[in-house]
Design a protein around this motif. Structure first.
Motif, PDB file in Angstrom:
ATOM      1  N   PHE A  17       6.579   5.772 -14.839  1.00  0.00           N
ATOM      2  CA  PHE A  17       7.887   5.118 -14.809  1.00  0.00           C
ATOM      3  C   PHE A  17       7.747   3.599 -14.685  1.00  0.00           C
ATOM      4  N   ILE A  18       6.843   3.136 -13.843  1.00  0.00           N
ATOM      5  CA  ILE A  18       6.646   1.697 -13.676  1.00  0.00           C
ATOM      6  C   ILE A  18       6.192   1.068 -14.983  1.00  0.00           C
TER       7      ILE A  18
ATOM      8  N   LEU B 163       0.870  -1.178   0.000  1.00  0.00           N
ATOM      9  CA  LEU B 163       0.000   0.000   0.000  1.00  0.00           C
ATOM     10  C   LEU B 163       0.899   1.218   0.000  1.00  0.00           C
ATOM     11  N   LYS B 164       0.621   2.123  -0.903  1.00  0.00           N
ATOM     12  CA  LYS B 164       1.344   3.392  -0.919  1.00  0.00           C
ATOM     13  C   LYS B 164       0.301   4.493  -0.819  1.00  0.00           C
ATOM     14  N   GLY B 165       0.480   5.381   0.129  1.00  0.00           N
ATOM     15  CA  GLY B 165      -0.514   6.430   0.324  1.00  0.00           C
ATOM     16  C   GLY B 165       0.098   7.731   0.768  1.00  0.00           C
ATOM     17  N   ASN B 166      -0.742   8.725   0.881  1.00  0.00           N
ATOM     18  CA  ASN B 166      -0.375  10.061   1.349  1.00  0.00           C
ATOM     19  C   ASN B 166       0.761  10.659   0.517  1.00  0.00           C
ATOM     20  N   PRO B 167       0.501  10.955  -0.743  1.00  0.00           N
ATOM     21  CA  PRO B 167       1.550  11.463  -1.643  1.00  0.00           C
ATOM     22  C   PRO B 167       2.180  12.766  -1.157  1.00  0.00           C
TER      23      PRO B 167
ATOM     24  N   PRO C 282       0.941  16.751  -5.494  1.00  0.00           N
ATOM     25  CA  PRO C 282      -0.065  16.367  -6.483  1.00  0.00           C
ATOM     26  C   PRO C 282       0.628  15.767  -7.713  1.00  0.00           C
ATOM     27  N   GLY C 283       0.119  14.655  -8.176  1.00  0.00           N
ATOM     28  CA  GLY C 283       0.679  14.026  -9.368  1.00  0.00           C
ATOM     29  C   GLY C 283       1.764  13.004  -9.095  1.00  0.00           C
ATOM     30  N   GLN C 284       2.129  12.796  -7.826  1.00  0.00           N
ATOM     31  CA  GLN C 284       3.194  11.833  -7.519  1.00  0.00           C
ATOM     32  C   GLN C 284       2.862  10.441  -8.051  1.00  0.00           C
ATOM     33  N   PHE C 285       1.660   9.966  -7.805  1.00  0.00           N
ATOM     34  CA  PHE C 285       1.316   8.607  -8.220  1.00  0.00           C
ATOM     35  C   PHE C 285       1.226   8.496  -9.739  1.00  0.00           C
ATOM     36  N   ILE C 286       0.815   9.556 -10.410  1.00  0.00           N
ATOM     37  CA  ILE C 286       0.770   9.550 -11.883  1.00  0.00           C
ATOM     38  C   ILE C 286       2.177   9.419 -12.446  1.00  0.00           C
TER      39      ILE C 286
END
Length: 90
Positions: free
Chosen positions: A74-75, A58-62, A65-69
């Motif tokens: 990259f992944i 689980l990855k949360g609390n970036p 804004p846009g960190q997960f995008i």
């Protein structure tokens, strides 16, 4: 992509069983068995989660804004261009 260098962390903080089960329910990932913070995660943003459907990160609390995008970009490109095993974002 962000050019900012971020020295602070948005850690997950204290997480309870019911919160973790809500996350598993949201993504149809089964019933919670256990979870714990990762030792070498990304600045307190990651947890190991085990359910009757498998093991997950689980990855949360970036941090921004846009960190997960950005991370998904990259992944996906590492997966397309190499034979390296990479995590699949949901």
């Amino acid at each position: 992509m962000t050019a900012a260098i971020i020295f602070a962390s948005n850690k997950l903080g204290v997480v309870h069983d019911d919160q973790m089960q809500l996350m598993l329910d949201k993504f149809n990932l089964g019933k919670l068995i256990s979870f714990q913070k990762t030792v070498n995660g990304a600045m307190g943003q990651t947890m190991y989660v085990s359910s009757n459907e498998g093991e997950f990160i689980l990855k949360g609390n970036p941090l921004y804004p846009g960190q997960f995008i950005e991370e998904k970009y990259f992944i996906e490109n590492i997966h397309k261009r190499t034979n390296v095993t990479v995590p699949t974002p949901i």
